[in-house]
Design a protein around this motif. Structure first.
Motif, short mmCIF file in Angstrom:
data_model
loop_
_atom_site.label_atom_id
_atom_site.label_comp_id
_atom_site.label_asym_id
_atom_site.label_seq_id
_atom_site.Cartn_x
_atom_site.Cartn_y
_atom_site.Cartn_z
N TYR A 4 0.84 -1.19 0.00
CA TYR A 4 0.00 0.00 0.00
C TYR A 4 0.88 1.24 0.00
CZ TYR A 4 -3.41 3.46 1.51
OH TYR A 4 -4.21 4.57 1.59
N ASP A 5 0.57 2.19 -0.88
CA ASP A 5 1.31 3.44 -0.98
C ASP A 5 0.58 4.52 -0.18
OD1 ASP A 5 2.62 5.77 -1.68
OD2 ASP A 5 2.04 5.68 -3.80
N THR A 6 1.17 4.95 0.91
CA THR A 6 0.53 5.95 1.77
C THR A 6 0.46 7.34 1.13
OG1 THR A 6 2.61 6.43 2.88
CG2 THR A 6 1.18 4.76 3.90
N ASP A 7 1.08 7.49 -0.04
CA ASP A 7 1.03 8.78 -0.74
C ASP A 7 0.08 8.76 -1.93
OD1 ASP A 7 2.68 10.32 0.89
OD2 ASP A 7 4.48 9.52 -0.05
N ASN A 8 -0.80 7.74 -2.03
CA ASN A 8 -1.78 7.75 -3.11
C ASN A 8 -2.75 8.91 -2.89
OD1 ASN A 8 -4.55 6.73 -2.10
ND2 ASN A 8 -3.13 5.21 -1.26
N ILE A 9 -3.40 9.33 -3.95
CA ILE A 9 -4.25 10.53 -3.88
C ILE A 9 -5.39 10.40 -2.87
CG2 ILE A 9 -5.73 9.89 -5.83
CD1 ILE A 9 -5.58 12.94 -6.60
N PHE A 10 -5.96 9.21 -2.72
CA PHE A 10 -7.05 9.06 -1.76
C PHE A 10 -6.54 9.10 -0.33
CE2 PHE A 10 -9.89 6.69 -5.04
CZ PHE A 10 -10.06 7.88 -5.73
N ALA A 11 -5.36 8.58 -0.08
CA ALA A 11 -4.76 8.70 1.26
C ALA A 11 -4.53 10.17 1.59
CB ALA A 11 -3.45 7.91 1.33
N LYS A 12 -4.10 10.93 0.60
CA LYS A 12 -3.89 12.38 0.81
C LYS A 12 -5.22 13.09 1.05
CE LYS A 12 0.42 12.69 -1.76
NZ LYS A 12 1.11 13.29 -2.91
N ILE A 13 -6.28 12.69 0.36
CA ILE A 13 -7.60 13.26 0.60
C ILE A 13 -8.06 12.91 2.02
CG2 ILE A 13 -10.05 13.05 -0.01
CD1 ILE A 13 -9.11 12.90 -2.98
N LEU A 14 -7.87 11.67 2.43
CA LEU A 14 -8.25 11.25 3.78
C LEU A 14 -7.53 12.07 4.85
CD1 LEU A 14 -8.34 7.40 3.27
CD2 LEU A 14 -10.25 8.79 4.07
N ARG A 15 -6.27 12.41 4.61
CA ARG A 15 -5.49 13.21 5.57
C ARG A 15 -5.76 14.70 5.45
NH1 ARG A 15 -1.23 9.54 3.83
NH2 ARG A 15 -0.39 11.20 2.50
N GLY A 16 -6.57 15.10 4.48
CA GLY A 16 -6.88 16.51 4.30
C GLY A 16 -5.80 17.29 3.56
N ILE A 18 -5.25 17.11 0.29
CA ILE A 18 -5.82 17.48 -1.00
C ILE A 18 -7.30 17.74 -0.75
CG2 ILE A 18 -6.40 16.67 -3.33
CD1 ILE A 18 -3.85 15.01 -3.28
N PRO A 19 -7.83 18.87 -1.25
CA PRO A 19 -9.25 19.15 -1.02
C PRO A 19 -10.15 18.20 -1.79
CG PRO A 19 -8.29 20.79 -2.48
CD PRO A 19 -7.16 19.91 -2.03
N SER A 20 -11.34 18.02 -1.27
CA SER A 20 -12.36 17.21 -1.95
C SER A 20 -13.72 17.75 -1.58
CB SER A 20 -12.24 15.74 -1.54
OG SER A 20 -12.53 15.59 -0.17
N PHE A 32 -16.94 11.21 -1.57
CA PHE A 32 -16.67 12.51 -2.15
C PHE A 32 -16.86 12.45 -3.66
CE2 PHE A 32 -12.69 10.26 -1.39
CZ PHE A 32 -12.06 10.28 -2.63
N MET A 33 -16.97 13.62 -4.27
CA MET A 33 -17.20 13.72 -5.70
C MET A 33 -15.95 13.31 -6.47
SD MET A 33 -20.26 14.66 -5.35
CE MET A 33 -20.58 14.48 -7.09
#
Length: 142
Positions: A4-16, A18-20, A32-33
């Motif tokens: 698992y890559d902790t820097d994938n875009i959804f992990a970043k969204i989960l951590r806030g 990247i906005p969503s 999210f959309m």
């Protein structure tokens, strides 16, 4: 199977990081959309637990995940006056998976209108915000 890559875009969204445009969140799941929607109201439902996809996920997350998938499916159908709802989930590159965090696509469908390609351009932020508000309102009305 890859780690698992902790820097994938959804992990970043989960951590806030990247906005969503979030439409739902609880202790286990967010929704999210999709920024490259295949149709109006295309929403992603994502477990907070890290897993690349369904194949390596802890089975205990499936109950909470698919409970929210159903809630979101009912809400997007209502919010957009859809004739139906397509639910998609991809596992590994051969299936079309491009983001390696388990997620489920929920797409309102309309008779006679095909899905747009998922590789298209990003939707305007104001359109995503308007769609998210419609879904949040439908969820609140349940």
């Amino acid at each position: 199977m890859a780690a698992y890559d902790t820097d994938n875009i959804f992990a970043k969204i989960l951590r806030g990081e990247i906005p969503s445009q979030r439409v739902y969140e609880d202790e286990a799941v967010i929704a999210f959309m999709d920024v490259m929607p295949q149709g109006p109201g295309h929403t992603l439902v994502v477990p907070k637990a890290p897993s690349r996809n369904l194949l390596d996920a802890d089975p205990s997350i499936f109950g909470p995940l698919f409970t929210v998938v159903q809630k979101v499916a009912l809400a997007v159908k209502k919010a957009f006056g859809a004739d139906g709802v397509t639910i998609l989930q991809f596992n590994e590159p051969a299936s079309g998976q491009t983001v390696y965090h388990l997620h489920v696509h929920v797409i309102p469908r309309f008779d006679g209108i095909p899905l747009k390609p998922h590789t298209g351009g990003m939707e305007k932020p104001e359109v995503l915000a308007e769609s998210a508000e419609k879904i949040r309102a439908a969820l609140a009305a349940r």
